[in-house]
Design a protein around this motif. Sequence first.
Motif, PDB file in Angstrom:
ATOM      1  N   VAL A  94       8.653 -13.356   2.950  1.00 33.99           N
ATOM      2  CA  VAL A  94       9.519 -14.201   2.128  1.00 33.99           C
ATOM      3  C   VAL A  94      10.617 -14.836   2.982  1.00 33.99           C
ATOM      4  N   TYR A  95      11.161 -14.069   3.904  1.00 28.54           N
ATOM      5  CA  TYR A  95      12.211 -14.582   4.785  1.00 28.54           C
ATOM      6  C   TYR A  95      11.708 -15.780   5.583  1.00 28.54           C
ATOM      7  N   LYS A  96      10.480 -15.691   6.075  1.00 32.15           N
ATOM      8  CA  LYS A  96       9.909 -16.793   6.851  1.00 32.15           C
ATOM      9  C   LYS A  96       9.741 -18.043   5.988  1.00 32.15           C
ATOM     10  N   ILE A  97       9.323 -17.849   4.741  1.00 30.39           N
ATOM     11  CA  ILE A  97       9.180 -18.987   3.834  1.00 30.39           C
ATOM     12  C   ILE A  97      10.530 -19.662   3.620  1.00 30.39           C
ATOM     13  N   LEU A  98      11.551 -18.875   3.347  1.00 26.54           N
ATOM     14  CA  LEU A  98      12.871 -19.443   3.075  1.00 26.54           C
ATOM     15  C   LEU A  98      13.489 -20.059   4.329  1.00 26.54           C
ATOM     16  N   GLN A  99      13.245 -19.443   5.471  1.00 29.68           N
ATOM     17  CA  GLN A  99      13.702 -20.046   6.726  1.00 29.68           C
ATOM     18  C   GLN A  99      13.052 -21.411   6.928  1.00 29.68           C
TER      19      GLN A  99
ATOM     20  N   HIS B 120       0.832  -1.205   0.000  1.00 32.61           N
ATOM     21  CA  HIS B 120       0.000   0.000   0.000  1.00 32.61           C
ATOM     22  C   HIS B 120       0.869   1.259   0.000  1.00 32.61           C
ATOM     23  N   ASP B 121       2.006   1.193   0.657  1.00 31.14           N
ATOM     24  CA  ASP B 121       3.009   2.247   0.566  1.00 31.14           C
ATOM     25  C   ASP B 121       4.349   1.635   0.946  1.00 31.14           C
ATOM     26  N   SER B 122       5.406   2.428   0.876  1.00 24.55           N
ATOM     27  CA  SER B 122       6.753   1.892   1.093  1.00 24.55           C
ATOM     28  C   SER B 122       6.986   1.378   2.506  1.00 24.55           C
ATOM     29  N   SER B 123       6.117   1.764   3.443  1.00 18.85           N
ATOM     30  CA  SER B 123       6.302   1.295   4.819  1.00 18.85           C
ATOM     31  C   SER B 123       6.000  -0.194   4.958  1.00 18.85           C
ATOM     32  N   PHE B 124       5.350  -0.777   3.949  1.00 18.10           N
ATOM     33  CA  PHE B 124       5.018  -2.203   4.008  1.00 18.10           C
ATOM     34  C   PHE B 124       6.153  -3.081   3.478  1.00 18.10           C
ATOM     35  N   SER B 125       7.245  -2.471   3.048  1.00 20.33           N
ATOM     36  CA  SER B 125       8.321  -3.243   2.433  1.00 20.33           C
ATOM     37  C   SER B 125       8.956  -4.223   3.403  1.00 20.33           C
ATOM     38  N   VAL B 126       9.069  -3.837   4.672  1.00 18.15           N
ATOM     39  CA  VAL B 126       9.675  -4.737   5.656  1.00 18.15           C
ATOM     40  C   VAL B 126       8.770  -5.937   5.919  1.00 18.15           C
ATOM     41  N   VAL B 127       7.459  -5.708   6.007  1.00 14.66           N
ATOM     42  CA  VAL B 127       6.520  -6.811   6.236  1.00 14.66           C
ATOM     43  C   VAL B 127       6.617  -7.820   5.105  1.00 14.66           C
ATOM     44  N   ARG B 128       6.662  -7.332   3.885  1.00 12.55           N
ATOM     45  CA  ARG B 128       6.730  -8.219   2.724  1.00 12.55           C
ATOM     46  C   ARG B 128       8.047  -9.003   2.711  1.00 12.55           C
ATOM     47  N   LEU B 129       9.126  -8.330   3.076  1.00 12.11           N
ATOM     48  CA  LEU B 129      10.405  -9.024   3.156  1.00 12.11           C
ATOM     49  C   LEU B 129      10.368 -10.086   4.247  1.00 12.11           C
ATOM     50  N   HIS B 130       9.708  -9.776   5.362  1.00 13.71           N
ATOM     51  CA  HIS B 130       9.533 -10.760   6.441  1.00 13.71           C
ATOM     52  C   HIS B 130       8.856 -12.018   5.917  1.00 13.71           C
TER      53      HIS B 130
ATOM     54  N   ILE C  26      24.563 -20.541  -2.772  1.00 10.56           N
ATOM     55  CA  ILE C  26      23.909 -19.369  -2.195  1.00 10.56           C
ATOM     56  C   ILE C  26      24.590 -18.983  -0.888  1.00 10.56           C
ATOM     57  N   LYS C  27      24.521 -17.692  -0.572  1.00  9.59           N
ATOM     58  CA  LYS C  27      25.101 -17.202   0.673  1.00  9.59           C
ATOM     59  C   LYS C  27      24.164 -17.518   1.827  1.00  9.59           C
ATOM     60  N   PRO C  28      24.640 -17.496   3.068  1.00 10.90           N
ATOM     61  CA  PRO C  28      23.765 -17.768   4.210  1.00 10.90           C
ATOM     62  C   PRO C  28      22.538 -16.869   4.196  1.00 10.90           C
ATOM     63  N   LEU C  29      21.392 -17.451   4.552  1.00 12.64           N
ATOM     64  CA  LEU C  29      20.125 -16.755   4.455  1.00 12.64           C
ATOM     65  C   LEU C  29      20.108 -15.472   5.279  1.00 12.64           C
ATOM     66  N   LYS C  30      20.662 -15.516   6.488  1.00 10.99           N
ATOM     67  CA  LYS C  30      20.632 -14.331   7.345  1.00 10.99           C
ATOM     68  C   LYS C  30      21.426 -13.177   6.753  1.00 10.99           C
ATOM     69  N   ILE C  31      22.542 -13.493   6.103  1.00  7.18           N
ATOM     70  CA  ILE C  31      23.340 -12.445   5.479  1.00  7.18           C
ATOM     71  C   ILE C  31      22.578 -11.842   4.301  1.00  7.18           C
ATOM     72  N   SER C  32      21.964 -12.714   3.510  1.00  6.66           N
ATOM     73  CA  SER C  32      21.185 -12.241   2.359  1.00  6.66           C
ATOM     74  C   SER C  32      20.017 -11.381   2.815  1.00  6.66           C
ATOM     75  N   TRP C  33      19.362 -11.792   3.902  1.00  7.49           N
ATOM     76  CA  TRP C  33      18.242 -11.012   4.421  1.00  7.49           C
ATOM     77  C   TRP C  33      18.717  -9.661   4.947  1.00  7.49           C
ATOM     78  N   ALA C  34      19.859  -9.644   5.643  1.00  3.06           N
ATOM     79  CA  ALA C  34      20.390  -8.387   6.171  1.00  3.06           C
ATOM     80  C   ALA C  34      20.696  -7.419   5.037  1.00  3.06           C
ATOM     81  N   GLU C  35      21.255  -7.923   3.950  1.00  2.00           N
ATOM     82  CA  GLU C  35      21.536  -7.066   2.800  1.00  2.00           C
ATOM     83  C   GLU C  35      20.246  -6.478   2.235  1.00  2.00           C
ATOM     84  N   ALA C  36      19.201  -7.302   2.184  1.00  2.00           N
ATOM     85  CA  ALA C  36      17.911  -6.810   1.691  1.00  2.00           C
ATOM     86  C   ALA C  36      17.342  -5.753   2.630  1.00  2.00           C
ATOM     87  N   ALA C  37      17.473  -5.977   3.932  1.00  2.35           N
ATOM     88  CA  ALA C  37      16.976  -5.001   4.907  1.00  2.35           C
ATOM     89  C   ALA C  37      17.756  -3.690   4.811  1.00  2.35           C
TER      90      ALA C  37
END
Length: 497
Positions: free
Chosen positions: A210-215, A198-208, A336-347
């Motif tokens: 996907v992160y949960k799925i990959l975890q 809905h706006d850019s503030s939702f970007s973290v929720v959306r990243l969460h 692939i690089k470790p998931l946490k590192i990849s997620w941190a880069e995205a964050a």
Amino acid sequence: MVTLASFLKDPEFANVDSSENESAPCKGTILRTKSGKFASSISEPCFSCTTFNILAPIYKRLDQQNQSVRESDFRAFWLARNERIVDWLLYESSSIICLQEFWVGNEELVQMYEQRLGAAGYDTFKLARTNNRGDGLLIAVHKEYFRILNYKELLFNDFGDRVAQLLHVQSVIPFSQSTDEDNEQEILVVNTHLLFPHDSSFSVVRLHQVYKILQYLETYQRENVKTAKEPRHEVKKQQSNVAKEASSSQDSGNSLGTKHTTENNLNHAPVILCGDWNGTKRGHVYKFLRSQGFVSSYDIAHKYTDSDHKWVSHRNHRGNICGVDFIWLRNPNKSIKPLKISWAEAAFGIIKYHLQKASLDEKDAFEFLRGDNNDNYITYSAFCDALKQLNLTGLQGLSFQETKELWTQADVDANGVLDYEEFKRIWNSTCSVHMDEDNDWEESNDGAGKEAIGFAVKNAILFPREVERGIWPENYHLSDHARLTALFSPVRLRSSR
């Protein structure tokens, strides 16, 4: 007063759409001919996968002047439209079907899908969104192609009440002539529908999400192993609260099967992610998935790069057209690089985006993050305050623990502050993506690594066909999304896992 008759007279709601009158593909394969139709002509063992957001009747608006008038109020409308959707799905007969915005709250519609798909040889699984949102997901697997080894339900219990389905399947027809039981072909398939930005503030929720799925996938692959000649368990539906369960990659995935110390067979299994990702190729979710070894099947089939934006798949409620529906593939040969590192880069990428949105360049961003501190470094408290000002923490943003983890990764020398060099490392931190070509496989028996079976994308199509050229046809009314289907064939490769 809105009446059914008044809409039946409206040509926009006519029962026949010219863009939907083409011949459908033959069962199980999708090869495009010059006419744009499809034909079956592949002798090698292949399977197809379709993802389709079918627009739940509770969301389909019938009157632009009166937004409260929805298709769900008119049984003849929603039933006829969904009957036509099922007609197309059965005509196309994909091996795996993933649907989003499935109206789980209507028993008649649910029974219609389950009965018709079941009669055609599909096993079906539905999953409602949490908090009685009314819609959800449905995944169907054709018994002629795959047997189901396990089914899991992932409940995010987050701001968007989103959910995901995980299917662990095994090919009925062997993809490999090898007698090595470790080469037994198994696939993990995920179906999901991410939160709308809905706006850019939702970007973290959306990243969460996907992160949960990959975890969870990572945990499931590690926890579900088998030894030679060990039979798999029968399929059993299980629910998983990934908000808790995926919080640590060391947590148990509540997986079926006995744990062993032998090599994890699923580490060498391809993963397919299907769904409405509610984000384009320019977004953080796309870059995050690419950094984790996933490729867009449609883009691979059409040799598009990450920067190509030629196709669309959705006209949203704002009237904008965009490409948001993907069938992602990750083969076991992807390092692939470790998931946490990849997620941190995205964050960090999201943080940088918001800073740039505020018209801050690198130097100004450092000053902003430094806050009132007169020294030439950023403190943890100033970092937290800055993220709060950017609306990136709290209910829809980064948690306290996640903020702490980002800080820990940023503070390379662990001295409790970030100097300018460490900040530049954050500023320049991006998810590295690599466009993988369709023939990027190792087929020889040389080299290190375990031999595995992966998939090449033989073809992928969007329907109606106009959307492949970035055009949304006005005479298409099956949904506000296009239907995406991909065809895969097996290839031998060396696993890098």
